[in-house]
Scaffold this motif. Sequence first.
Motif, PDB file in Angstrom:
ATOM      1  N   UNK A 109       0.855  -1.176   0.000  1.00  0.00           N
ATOM      2  CA  UNK A 109       0.000   0.000   0.000  1.00  0.00           C
ATOM      3  C   UNK A 109       0.897   1.235   0.000  1.00  0.00           C
ATOM      4  N   UNK A 110       0.558   2.210  -0.834  1.00  0.00           N
ATOM      5  CA  UNK A 110       1.446   3.347  -1.044  1.00  0.00           C
ATOM      6  C   UNK A 110       0.764   4.678  -0.759  1.00  0.00           C
ATOM      7  N   UNK A 123      -3.033   9.177  -0.123  1.00  0.00           N
ATOM      8  CA  UNK A 123      -2.950   7.769   0.258  1.00  0.00           C
ATOM      9  C   UNK A 123      -3.904   6.944  -0.603  1.00  0.00           C
ATOM     10  N   UNK A 124      -3.400   5.821  -1.103  1.00  0.00           N
ATOM     11  CA  UNK A 124      -4.229   4.970  -1.945  1.00  0.00           C
ATOM     12  C   UNK A 124      -5.067   4.030  -1.078  1.00  0.00           C
ATOM     13  N   UNK A 125      -6.068   3.366  -1.658  1.00  0.00           N
ATOM     14  CA  UNK A 125      -6.894   2.439  -0.890  1.00  0.00           C
ATOM     15  C   UNK A 125      -6.028   1.391  -0.189  1.00  0.00           C
ATOM     16  N   UNK A 126      -6.302   1.170   1.089  1.00  0.00           N
ATOM     17  CA  UNK A 126      -5.566   0.188   1.867  1.00  0.00           C
ATOM     18  C   UNK A 126      -4.448   0.760   2.703  1.00  0.00           C
ATOM     19  N   UNK A 127      -3.978   1.977   2.346  1.00  0.00           N
ATOM     20  CA  UNK A 127      -2.893   2.581   3.123  1.00  0.00           C
ATOM     21  C   UNK A 127      -3.452   3.213   4.392  1.00  0.00           C
ATOM     22  N   UNK A 128      -2.788   2.953   5.513  1.00  0.00           N
ATOM     23  CA  UNK A 128      -3.209   3.516   6.799  1.00  0.00           C
ATOM     24  C   UNK A 128      -2.111   4.431   7.313  1.00  0.00           C
ATOM     25  N   UNK A 140      -8.626   7.435  -5.273  1.00  0.00           N
ATOM     26  CA  UNK A 140      -9.334   6.237  -5.693  1.00  0.00           C
ATOM     27  C   UNK A 140      -8.471   5.169  -6.332  1.00  0.00           C
ATOM     28  N   UNK A 141      -7.333   5.582  -6.944  1.00  0.00           N
ATOM     29  CA  UNK A 141      -6.500   4.593  -7.623  1.00  0.00           C
ATOM     30  C   UNK A 141      -5.050   5.065  -7.606  1.00  0.00           C
ATOM     31  N   UNK A 155       5.479   3.456   2.045  1.00  0.00           N
ATOM     32  CA  UNK A 155       5.036   2.089   1.773  1.00  0.00           C
ATOM     33  C   UNK A 155       4.650   1.358   3.044  1.00  0.00           C
ATOM     34  N   UNK A 156       3.625   0.524   2.927  1.00  0.00           N
ATOM     35  CA  UNK A 156       3.260  -0.400   3.998  1.00  0.00           C
ATOM     36  C   UNK A 156       2.939  -1.741   3.364  1.00  0.00           C
TER      37      UNK A 156
END
Length: 291
Positions: A109-110, A123-128, A140-141, A155-156
């Motif tokens: 996730x970036x 932040x993209x979807x999934x990044x916390x 959104x993308x 990055x995560x």
Amino acid sequence: MAAPTDCSLIATDLDGTLLRGDDSLSDRSLAALALATRAGARHLVVTGRPAPGVRPLLDRLGSTGLAVCGQGAQVYDAGANRLLHSVTLDRELAETALGKIEAEVGEVYAAVDQDGVDGLTLIEPGYRMPHPTLPAVRIGRRDDLWVLPITKVLLRHPFLSDDELAATARSVVGSLATVTMSGPGTVELQPCGVTKATGLALAAEHLGLSRERTVAFGDMPNDVPMFHWAAHGVAMANAHPELKAVADEITTTNEDDGVAVVLERLFGGTGGAGRGGTRPHACRSGLHPHG
């Protein structure tokens, strides 16, 4: 103003170092920084946070001078609200580096920090966000991350540790970017060759100050270059083992005002009597820069 001590430049990281876990600045830390300032020393924030995310903290510190932001990519003039220096990360190289990392470890996730004094963190979807108090805009993308110039990629990974993700990234990214680890859940891609040391050196040159009279405080591997540059590196008790290994001194934790403990000793304060860290040094008795 009193005559400066031999420590004329104090460089402090923020998260895990000067700040407590709730992003607060303790009264003791503020008093110790004021003590050092009265003695003639300059304080520089040297942080991975981008300039827009540092402004509120600089206001709390009463700072209108320089700050090193974005892991050294930005030298920010708080008084003028402008960047004296900024290095961007080539977005095509960033995409290539990200693809190489995902080819090794699967989906990550970036997020990105945009360049400029008003740049956004996307932040993209999934990044916390590792620090929920920091502002961010969810997109959104992934393609939307690359619309405007950026200073870094964050990055995560869903299950790899930060150390594992950083090690893999370094092994495949090569000269495309500099890989840093700046805190829990924070592995980053920087412009190649950019570190906290490069940003701190630029800021110190602008101020007419030298590494031989610099004491630096930090807690994570991204502070290693700064410790190598400064005359004296102080790691927090809560620091990553990689940073402790190169530190000249280890103080107490950020929750226990470890920065203040050292500054009180160096600049003659009494607030930390009996609460100092390990391996004490007196700045006046001579600090020597790393080789």
